[in-house]
Design a protein around this motif. Structure first.
Motif, short mmCIF file in Angstrom:
data_model
loop_
_atom_site.label_atom_id
_atom_site.label_comp_id
_atom_site.label_asym_id
_atom_site.label_seq_id
_atom_site.Cartn_x
_atom_site.Cartn_y
_atom_site.Cartn_z
N ILE A 52 0.80 -1.22 0.09
CA ILE A 52 0.01 0.04 0.01
C ILE A 52 0.73 1.18 -0.04
O ILE A 52 1.89 1.48 0.83
N ARG A 53 0.59 2.22 -0.90
CA ARG A 53 1.30 3.43 -1.06
C ARG A 53 0.24 4.50 -0.58
O ARG A 53 -0.90 4.42 -1.16
N VAL A 54 0.82 5.43 0.13
CA VAL A 54 0.06 6.61 0.73
C VAL A 54 0.68 7.71 0.04
O VAL A 54 1.91 8.14 -0.06
N TYR A 55 -0.17 8.51 -0.96
CA TYR A 55 0.14 9.93 -1.62
C TYR A 55 -0.45 10.93 -0.99
O TYR A 55 -1.60 10.89 -0.59
N ASP A 56 0.28 12.31 -0.93
CA ASP A 56 -0.51 13.62 -0.67
C ASP A 56 -1.23 14.06 -1.94
O ASP A 56 -0.57 14.13 -2.94
N LEU A 57 -2.17 14.34 -2.12
CA LEU A 57 -3.22 14.38 -3.15
C LEU A 57 -2.73 15.79 -4.11
O LEU A 57 -2.49 15.76 -5.10
N ALA A 58 -2.63 16.92 -3.14
CA ALA A 58 -2.14 18.15 -3.58
C ALA A 58 -0.68 18.02 -4.34
O ALA A 58 -0.52 18.73 -5.39
N THR A 59 0.23 17.32 -3.90
CA THR A 59 1.49 16.93 -4.35
C THR A 59 1.36 16.26 -6.08
O THR A 59 2.15 16.75 -6.54
N VAL A 60 0.70 15.29 -5.88
CA VAL A 60 0.33 14.52 -6.96
C VAL A 60 -0.13 15.44 -8.23
O VAL A 60 0.05 15.68 -9.26
N ILE A 61 -1.26 16.40 -7.86
CA ILE A 61 -1.91 17.02 -8.53
C ILE A 61 -0.96 18.40 -9.26
O ILE A 61 -0.90 18.40 -10.42
N ALA A 62 -0.05 18.67 -8.24
CA ALA A 62 0.86 19.81 -8.75
C ALA A 62 1.93 19.27 -9.59
O ALA A 62 2.23 20.21 -10.56
N GLY A 63 2.28 18.14 -9.24
CA GLY A 63 3.52 17.59 -10.30
C GLY A 63 3.46 16.31 -10.75
O GLY A 63 4.28 15.91 -11.18
N GLY A 64 2.25 15.79 -10.58
CA GLY A 64 1.99 14.33 -10.99
C GLY A 64 1.83 13.98 -12.81
O GLY A 64 1.12 14.56 -13.39
N THR A 65 3.13 13.43 -13.10
CA THR A 65 3.28 13.20 -14.73
C THR A 65 3.66 11.92 -14.66
O THR A 65 4.25 11.38 -13.65
N THR A 66 3.48 11.06 -15.89
CA THR A 66 4.00 9.93 -15.77
C THR A 66 5.45 9.87 -15.97
O THR A 66 5.99 8.59 -15.54
N GLU A 67 6.19 10.73 -16.32
CA GLU A 67 7.61 11.10 -16.17
C GLU A 67 8.18 11.36 -14.79
O GLU A 67 9.19 11.20 -14.33
N ASN A 68 7.23 11.94 -14.01
CA ASN A 68 7.70 12.58 -12.83
C ASN A 68 6.56 12.37 -11.79
O ASN A 68 6.09 13.02 -11.24
N THR A 69 6.74 10.99 -11.29
CA THR A 69 5.66 10.49 -10.26
C THR A 69 6.08 10.79 -9.01
O THR A 69 7.43 10.67 -8.56
N PRO A 70 5.41 11.58 -8.27
CA PRO A 70 5.71 11.99 -6.80
C PRO A 70 6.08 10.83 -6.06
O PRO A 70 5.46 9.75 -6.37
N LYS A 71 6.78 10.90 -5.16
CA LYS A 71 7.06 9.76 -3.87
C LYS A 71 6.14 9.67 -3.15
O LYS A 71 5.41 10.82 -2.77
#
Length: 189
Positions: A70-89
């Motif tokens: 299970i991975r937990v992500y910050d939604l705002a971080t993913v929306i701000a910089g989430g691309t298939t080339e630059n997936t947030p940690k």
């Protein structure tokens, strides 16, 4: 996203829709259907995505080399910089260890995850420490879905063994069992 969608969830304000499929997670704008963000996740199977209460984070259950996590992500971080080339940690990664995760649901205050397994166990996992707080055998086979009541007083299960159970979420005491015979119970709302 070119493959079947395995799971979706929508923010409480109905602004964003999260979807997971083989490639990873895609976030859509609900109003016009446009992609807001996309991220690749390792593994060959993405199983479930669910927003936390308050929509600040979300989890993703996925399988990689026959092991689930299970991975937990910050939604705002993913929306701000989430691309298939630059997936947030991810902010957290919870390995399955001895269990194969099949489903999960957020617990009170988003501090815990209730997790169902392939062997019919339900775990409570502390999100902060990634440690298992409780581990109990609830069903005889795979748990397909867990659902928590809005006030966190009832936990419902749906499983391959042909029944759904209503459990006390802290003790896992069985309050009711709903038997469907030999047919699997796949979902519970």
């Amino acid at each position: 996203m070119g493959s079947a969608c395995a799971s979706i969830d929508v923010t409480k304000d109905s602004k964003h829709l999260l979807a997971c499929a083989v490639e990873g997670v895609v976030i859509f704008n609900v109003k016009d259907g446009s992609r807001v963000a996309a991220m690749k996740v390792p593994g060959n199977r993405k199983m479930q995505v669910q927003l936390a209460y308050g929509d600040k984070q979300f989890f993703l259950i996925y399988m990689d080399n026959k092991a689930t996590a299970i991975r937990v992500y910050d939604l705002a971080t993913v929306i701000a910089g989430g691309t298939t080339e630059n997936t947030p940690k991810p902010t957290k990664e919870i390995p399955s260890g001895l269990h194969e995760f099949t489903c999960a649901v957020w617990g009170p205050l988003n501090k815990t995850l209730y997790v169902g397994t392939k062997t019919g166990r339900v775990l409570i996992i502390d999100v902060g420490s990634c440690s298992t707080i409780k581990d109990s055998q609830i069903h005889t086979s795979e748990i397909y879905q867990l659902t928590m009541s809005h006030d966190f007083t009832m936990l419902f299960t749906a499983a391959r063994d042909g029944c759904s159970k209503l459990l006390h979420p802290e003790t896992f005491e069985e309050v009711r069992q709903y038997d469907f015979g030999s047919r699997p119970c796949r979902t519970v709302a």
